[in-house]
Design an enzyme around this catalytic site. Structure first.
Site: not given
Length: 464
Positions: A42-43, A54, A178, A438
């Protein structure tokens, strides 16, 4: 038993997004494929980057949302453990796919040699030799370290070491303003960590549109993140469980951990690329053409190892291009690195694609910019993003869209829509006529298009 041949149609070095997807595409087409991985399937993305961050973001966003709604909250648990579980799930899923598609996997340190051979130093100390017809290099990048502050993964951490901590620290200094540094600063500040950013440049987020920089700084300060620009760390003094840091700009700061996030460097130095005449640039990134071919016609490279932008979705498309080229298929849609969508999962999110206002002016365009607040949608109030915006950068002469930038709810998804607008030269009249759902970011985009056309509905602009 007959000895299995060590000759493969394709050998892929590295199992990150670029590597594993390329291996699967080639194996799906009947080629014999070997994937060589040094550490974890998966690196960087699955194990230390996209997926675990996440997972942390999802927690931070939930906590912030409850605060925005003025809930009194208390919580317990280990966000880092959840992040590691998410990484493990991603890793397991990738391994399952590789197995089902018949991709062979070998673990060890790969080094290329002449005569289309890859040598692999395995974990048991043996050196195995494998031959290939084609080679795909997808070794990615690794954290860049500061020369005067070695990373020990105990007190001074890389992003990898940080995610392997037993628990969140009470405080952290993030060196580097960054993408990685700012994203983690926002996430950690929202789950109770005292965060300070130290950036050597005059401002954070170098290269981003100036309105993004100003807006993100304002949100970070609201989240009690301290920002020290034009600063470096001069001295570190350990005192028990704390570290005293002296900055070049003067302050001395107490912190529990230091996280180094000053960028990445390509993992090419130990591959032996000179043996097979594969050219690298001055920074060590592999030079490729539009088909992902290197200076050696039998060798391809994909993903972060080919240079910026260092993004998983760019790696995936590069892998598709390389696989189709190896298979002799027509390559449809070459990758334009200047219009790859960028998303940072700060709170609120950042979405950006194309040229910033400053970059457009430097290229000589007669620039027209239109910016509106995200408060044209009630979603901004609901998610506490009332200081956000959406901005379009246009060439006033031709009317073409050069860039699209947003800080606000679901801005990460908006950047991908910007790709269609810029690449396909979609008329803003068309965007304005789309029935986007919407209270989504896309509805904010439509309002921006209507504003450019002089027909805003949810924002008042006085007649001249």
């Amino acid at each position: 038993m007959p000895i299995m041949s060590r000759l493969y149609d394709v050998i892929v070095i590295g199992s990150g997004v670029g590597g594993y997807t390329t291996a699967i595409r080639l194996s799906q087409s009947g080629l014999r494929v070997l994937l060589i991985e040094r550490k974890l399937i998966g690196g960087e993305c699955a194990n230390y980057g996209c997926v675990p961050t996440k997972a942390l973001y999802s927690i931070a966003k939930s906590v912030r949302q409850l605060r925005v709604a003025r809930f009194s909250i208390s919580w317990s648990g280990n966000p880092l453990e959840f992040a590691r579980e998410a990484a493990a799930k991603a890793r397991e899923g990738i391994a399952y796919l590789l197995d089902r598609y018949g991709v062979e996997i070998v673990y060890g340190e790969a080094r290329v040699a002449r005569n289309a051979v890859v040598k692999v130093l395995t974990k048991n100390g043996r050196v195995e030799h494998y031959e290939y017809r084609y080679l795909v290099i997808a070794t990615g990048t690794e954290p860049r370290a500061l020369p005067n502050i070695p990373i020990d993964e105990i007190t001074v951490l890389s992003n990898r070491g940080f995610l392997n901590l037993d628990e969140l620290p009470s405080s952290v200094i993030i060196v580097g303003g960054g993408a990685i540094g700012v994203e983690l600063a926002s996430i950690l500040a929202n789950i109770g960590v005292k965060v300070r950013i130290v950036e050597v440049a005059k401002d954070i987020l170098p290269g981003m549109d100036i309105d993004i920089v100003r807006t993100v700084k304002r949100f970070l300060r609201e989240q009690e993140v301290e920002i020290f620009t034009s600063s470096t760390i001069e001295e570190i003094l350990k005192t028990g469980n704390q570290v005293e840091v002296k900055l070049s700009s003067g302050p001395r700061i107490q912190t529990e951990k230091i996280l180094i996030a000053i960028g990445r460097r390509p993992q090419t130095r130990e591959l032996g690329l000179e043996e097979i005449n594969v050219r690298v640039d001055s920074q060590g990134y592999i030079v490729v053409d539009s088909y992902q071919r290197t200076s050696n016609p039998k060798v391809f490279a994909v993903g972060d190892v080919t240079g910026p932008p260092l993004l998983a979705h760019k790696a995936l498309i590069e892998g598709r291009i390389a696989a189709h080229t190896i298979l002799g298929r027509k390559v449809v849609g070459y990758l334009n690195r200047e219009i790859v969508p960028v998303a940072y999962f700060t709170i609120p999110e950042i979405g950006s694609i194309g040229l910033s206002e400053d970059a457009a002016r430097k290229r000589g365009y007669k620039v027209r910019c239109v910016k509106i607040p995200v408060t044209v949608s009630s979603r901004a109030f609901i998610e506490g993003c009332e200081g956000g915006f959406i901005k379009i950068v246009m060439d006033e002469t031709s009317g073409s869209v050069l860039g699209l930038h947003m800080v606000g709810p679901n801005a990460s998804e908006l950047a991908s829509v910007g790709l269609e607008i810029i690449e396909r030269k979609l008329e803003l009249e068309t965007v304005a006529s789309r029935p986007y759902v919407h209270l989504t970011a896309f509805e904010i985009l439509r309002e921006l298009a209507e504003t450019v056309l002089g027909e805003p509905v949810n924002i008042y602009i006085p007649k001249r």
